[in-house]
Design a protein around this motif. Structure first.
Motif, PDB file in Angstrom:
ATOM      1  N   MET A   1      41.812  34.819  26.326  1.00  0.00           N
ATOM      2  CA  MET A   1      41.534  35.123  27.451  1.00  0.00           C
ATOM      3  C   MET A   1      42.493  35.995  27.796  1.00  0.00           C
ATOM      4  O   MET A   1      42.782  36.428  29.272  1.00  0.00           O
ATOM      5  CB  MET A   1      41.450  34.152  28.707  1.00  0.00           C
ATOM      6  CG  MET A   1      40.437  32.981  28.152  1.00  0.00           C
ATOM      7  SD  MET A   1      39.954  31.718  29.493  1.00  0.00           S
ATOM      8  CE  MET A   1      39.272  32.974  30.883  1.00  0.00           C
ATOM      9  N   SER A   2      43.161  36.977  26.864  1.00  0.00           N
ATOM     10  CA  SER A   2      44.102  37.846  27.381  1.00  0.00           C
ATOM     11  C   SER A   2      43.653  39.047  28.080  1.00  0.00           C
ATOM     12  O   SER A   2      44.269  39.575  28.810  1.00  0.00           O
ATOM     13  CB  SER A   2      45.061  38.436  26.203  1.00  0.00           C
ATOM     14  OG  SER A   2      44.160  39.012  25.257  1.00  0.00           O
ATOM     15  N   SER A   3      42.356  39.183  27.940  1.00  0.00           N
ATOM     16  CA  SER A   3      41.786  40.423  28.487  1.00  0.00           C
ATOM     17  C   SER A   3      40.636  40.196  29.662  1.00  0.00           C
ATOM     18  O   SER A   3      39.783  40.730  29.817  1.00  0.00           O
ATOM     19  CB  SER A   3      40.983  41.274  27.366  1.00  0.00           C
ATOM     20  OG  SER A   3      40.089  40.511  26.772  1.00  0.00           O
ATOM     21  N   GLU A   9      37.105  34.948  34.472  1.00  0.00           N
ATOM     22  CA  GLU A   9      37.955  33.761  34.791  1.00  0.00           C
ATOM     23  C   GLU A   9      37.405  32.817  35.910  1.00  0.00           C
ATOM     24  O   GLU A   9      37.523  31.554  35.635  1.00  0.00           O
ATOM     25  CB  GLU A   9      39.377  34.226  35.483  1.00  0.00           C
ATOM     26  CG  GLU A   9      40.407  34.988  34.595  1.00  0.00           C
ATOM     27  CD  GLU A   9      41.207  34.144  33.959  1.00  0.00           C
ATOM     28  OE1 GLU A   9      40.905  32.871  33.781  1.00  0.00           O
ATOM     29  OE2 GLU A   9      41.978  34.396  32.954  1.00  0.00           O
ATOM     30  N   PHE A  10      36.686  33.387  36.726  1.00  0.00           N
ATOM     31  CA  PHE A  10      35.929  32.516  37.751  1.00  0.00           C
ATOM     32  C   PHE A  10      35.019  31.628  36.891  1.00  0.00           C
ATOM     33  O   PHE A  10      34.637  30.523  37.179  1.00  0.00           O
ATOM     34  CB  PHE A  10      35.156  33.420  38.761  1.00  0.00           C
ATOM     35  CG  PHE A  10      34.542  32.650  39.760  1.00  0.00           C
ATOM     36  CD1 PHE A  10      35.205  32.252  41.029  1.00  0.00           C
ATOM     37  CD2 PHE A  10      33.257  32.670  40.002  1.00  0.00           C
ATOM     38  CE1 PHE A  10      34.389  31.574  42.094  1.00  0.00           C
ATOM     39  CE2 PHE A  10      32.375  31.856  40.708  1.00  0.00           C
ATOM     40  CZ  PHE A  10      33.216  31.429  41.986  1.00  0.00           C
ATOM     41  N   ILE A  11      34.167  32.369  35.911  1.00  0.00           N
ATOM     42  CA  ILE A  11      33.016  31.623  35.321  1.00  0.00           C
ATOM     43  C   ILE A  11      33.540  30.313  34.651  1.00  0.00           C
ATOM     44  O   ILE A  11      33.413  29.365  34.400  1.00  0.00           O
ATOM     45  CB  ILE A  11      32.263  32.634  34.792  1.00  0.00           C
ATOM     46  CG1 ILE A  11      31.405  33.409  35.680  1.00  0.00           C
ATOM     47  CG2 ILE A  11      31.137  31.801  33.714  1.00  0.00           C
ATOM     48  CD1 ILE A  11      30.684  34.596  34.997  1.00  0.00           C
ATOM     49  N   GLY A  12      34.790  30.891  34.086  1.00  0.00           N
ATOM     50  CA  GLY A  12      35.483  29.975  33.149  1.00  0.00           C
ATOM     51  C   GLY A  12      36.213  28.719  33.885  1.00  0.00           C
ATOM     52  O   GLY A  12      36.053  27.602  33.100  1.00  0.00           O
ATOM     53  N   PHE A 135      40.360  31.559  38.027  1.00  0.00           N
ATOM     54  CA  PHE A 135      39.807  30.352  37.234  1.00  0.00           C
ATOM     55  C   PHE A 135      39.749  29.404  38.224  1.00  0.00           C
ATOM     56  O   PHE A 135      39.047  28.536  38.468  1.00  0.00           O
ATOM     57  CB  PHE A 135      40.656  30.480  36.110  1.00  0.00           C
ATOM     58  CG  PHE A 135      40.384  29.155  35.216  1.00  0.00           C
ATOM     59  CD1 PHE A 135      39.814  29.158  34.065  1.00  0.00           C
ATOM     60  CD2 PHE A 135      40.788  27.766  35.278  1.00  0.00           C
ATOM     61  CE1 PHE A 135      39.360  28.396  33.478  1.00  0.00           C
ATOM     62  CE2 PHE A 135      40.678  26.820  34.730  1.00  0.00           C
ATOM     63  CZ  PHE A 135      39.706  26.981  33.727  1.00  0.00           C
ATOM     64  N   HIS A 136      41.109  29.353  39.172  1.00  0.00           N
ATOM     65  CA  HIS A 136      41.394  28.304  39.873  1.00  0.00           C
ATOM     66  C   HIS A 136      40.330  28.253  40.936  1.00  0.00           C
ATOM     67  O   HIS A 136      39.824  27.248  41.447  1.00  0.00           O
ATOM     68  CB  HIS A 136      42.630  28.357  40.566  1.00  0.00           C
ATOM     69  CG  HIS A 136      43.223  27.204  41.489  1.00  0.00           C
ATOM     70  ND1 HIS A 136      44.691  27.135  41.825  1.00  0.00           N
ATOM     71  CD2 HIS A 136      42.697  26.398  42.091  1.00  0.00           C
ATOM     72  CE1 HIS A 136      44.651  26.026  42.485  1.00  0.00           C
ATOM     73  NE2 HIS A 136      43.429  25.503  42.721  1.00  0.00           N
TER      74      HIS A 136
END
Length: 237
Positions: A1-3, A9-12, A135-136
Motif C-alpha cells: 500500500m505504498s502508493s 486507505e479509507f476503504i481498506g 485507514f483509521h
C-alpha cells in the motif's frame, strides 16, 4: 500500500474492520434490548451508543441503572473500566502526533478495542503512506455506524418484548460480557487482568453500593499494567 490514496486507505480500513463489525452487531443489538428492558428510554439508549460509545461501559452502566445505583458511582465505575483506553492512546500517539486537532478529536472519541487492534497493525507497517490516518478513519466510521444501527434494532426489539420475557433477559448481560472478554484473552497481561478482576469481584462482592465493581476494575487494570511492564522488561523488542 505504498502508493495508497486517501480513498484506498479509507476503504481498506472498512474492509479490515468488517469481520469485527459482524461480531459486534449482536452485542449492539443485545445492548439496545437490555437498555429498554432495564428501564432506560429509547432516547437514553441511543444517547449512550451515540455519545458514550463504549460497549463494556454501556452494558455496565445499564446494569447499574437497573440496580438503582447513584449516578456519580455509575460515572466513576465506567471511567475506571475505560482506563485501558489510556494505554491504547499511548501506543497510538507516536503514529498520530503529527495530526491536527480536527483529526485527533474524532479519532480519539471513536477509539474502541476493535478499531485499535486493526489500526495499530496498519500504523506499524513499514510503508511510507502519508494517509494511514484515513485507514483509521474508515475503521472508526464503520464501527460507529454499525454499533449505532444495531443498538437501534435492539431498541425496537426490546420495546416489543413482553415483560415476562424481559425480566429474564438479565442473564443475557452476563453471557454477553463473557462473549466480549473471552476473545480478548490472547496475551498474558489480558489473562492476568481478567483473572485478577474476577477474583477481586468475588472477594469484594459484599461491599455496599456496588463498590465491588470499581474495586475489581481497578485491580484488573493494575494487574494488567504490572504484567505488561514486566513482560516488556523480560522480553524487550
Amino acid at each position: 500500500m505504498s502508493s495508497a490514496s486517501r480513498s484506498s486507505e479509507f476503504i481498506g480500513g472498512i474492509r479490515a474492520t468488517m469481520p469485527l463489525v459482524v461480531g459486534g452487531i449482536p452485542f449492539g443489538t443485545i445492548f439496545g434490548a437490555l437498555a429498554i428492558t432495564s428501564g432506560i428510554s429509547p432516547a437514553g439508549a441511543m444517547g449512550l451508543s451515540a455519545l458514550v460509545y463504549a460497549g463494556s461501559a454501556q452494558f455496565l452502566a445499564t446494569t447499574l441503572v437497573a440496580q438503582g445505583t447513584a449516578p456519580l458511582l455509575i460515572v466513576l465505575t465506567t471511567f475506571v473500566v475505560n482506563l485501558r483506553h489510556a494505554l491504547y492512546s499511548t501506543t497510538l500517539a507516536p503514529h498520530m502526533k503529527h495530526l491536527p486537532q480536527r483529526w485527533l478529536l474524532p479519532l480519539g472519541f471513536w477509539l474502541t478495542d476493535e478499531t485499535f487492534v486493526v489500526v495499530i497493525q496498519r500504523y506499524q507497517q513499514a510503508d511510507a503512506s502519508p494517509y494511514k490516518h484515513w485507514f483509521h478513519l474508515g475503521s472508526s466510521v464503520i464501527m460507529y455506524v454499525s454499533w449505532s444501527l444495531s443498538t437501534l434494532v435492539g431498541i425496537a426489539a426490546g420495546s416489543a418484548i413482553p415483560d415476562s420475557i424481559a425480566n429474564s433477559l438479565g442473564f443475557a448481560m452476563t453471557v454477553t460480557f463473557i462473549g466480549m472478554v473471552v476473545p480478548m484473552m490472547t496475551t498474558r497481561p489480558v489473562i492476568v487482568s481478567v483473572v485478577a478482576a474476577g477474583l477481586t469481584a468475588i472477594i469484594a462482592y459484599p461491599l455496599p453500593n456496588t463498590l465491588w465493581l470499581i474495586v475489581a476494575a481497578i485491580a484488573g487494570v493494575i494487574a494488567g499494567v504490572i504484567t505488561e511492564t514486566r513482560t516488556q522488561a523480560a522480553f524487550p523488542e
